[in-house]
Scaffold this active site. Structure first.
Site, PDB file in Angstrom:
ATOM      1  N   ARG A  65     -95.398  53.358  59.375  1.00 42.47           N
ATOM      2  CA  ARG A  65     -96.172  54.494  59.885  1.00 42.47           C
ATOM      3  C   ARG A  65     -97.472  54.701  59.118  1.00 42.47           C
ATOM      4  O   ARG A  65     -98.297  55.520  59.511  1.00 42.47           O
ATOM      5  CB  ARG A  65     -95.322  55.763  59.833  1.00 42.47           C
ATOM      6  N   CYS A  66     -97.664  53.970  58.036  1.00 47.69           N
ATOM      7  CA  CYS A  66     -98.855  54.117  57.185  1.00 47.69           C
ATOM      8  C   CYS A  66     -99.909  53.079  57.572  1.00 47.69           C
ATOM      9  O   CYS A  66     -99.634  51.883  57.588  1.00 47.69           O
ATOM     10  CB  CYS A  66     -98.447  53.937  55.726  1.00 47.69           C
ATOM     11  N   SER A  67    -101.106  53.539  57.860  1.00 50.23           N
ATOM     12  CA  SER A  67    -102.163  52.614  58.289  1.00 50.23           C
ATOM     13  C   SER A  67    -102.521  51.619  57.189  1.00 50.23           C
ATOM     14  O   SER A  67    -102.747  50.441  57.471  1.00 50.23           O
ATOM     15  CB  SER A  67    -103.403  53.379  58.747  1.00 50.23           C
TER      16      SER A  67
END
Length: 115
Positions: free
Chosen positions: A10-12
């Site tokens: 979920r972390c870019s």
């Protein structure tokens, strides 16, 4: 070469780091650390490879950081490590381990120095 990425899909920055590794032909072992948190001893190893202290590996803006009072100076190293193990959202990401070294992918290109 064995490469491990502590990854949060979920972390870019984590996604960018994984893509960068793959574009370099690296097929890392993906460790979704939120689902499978590192043990206290694994965290100690990562800190040693990075040459940093537990607070330096923590996401200080996370609500859990404030809720657990981790920045008030009253927690010792063991307590901080235990907090990261029990509440892995506190761990900065992504972390790449390779060749006996470690790097935090902020920015993603920082991980290239361990390959």
């Amino acid at each position: 070469m064995s490469v491990v990425i502590y990854h949060n899909p979920r972390c870019s920055k984590s996604r960018q780091t994984l893509e960068l590794l793959r574009n370099k032909g690296v097929k890392p072992e993906i460790r979704e650390y939120l689902k499978s948190p590192p043990s206290v001893s694994e965290l100690e190893e990562v800190l040693g490879l990075l040459g940093i202290e537990p607070l330096d590996l923590m996401r200080r803006k996370e609500a859990a950081f404030k809720d657990l009072g981790l920045g008030d100076g009253s927690k010792d190293r063991a307590m901080l490590l235990q907090a990261m193990h029990e509440t892995p959202v506190l761990i900065e990401r992504p972390i790449v381990l390779a060749n006996g070294k470690a790097a935090i992918g902020r920015p993603p290109e920082d991980v290239l120095k361990v390959l």
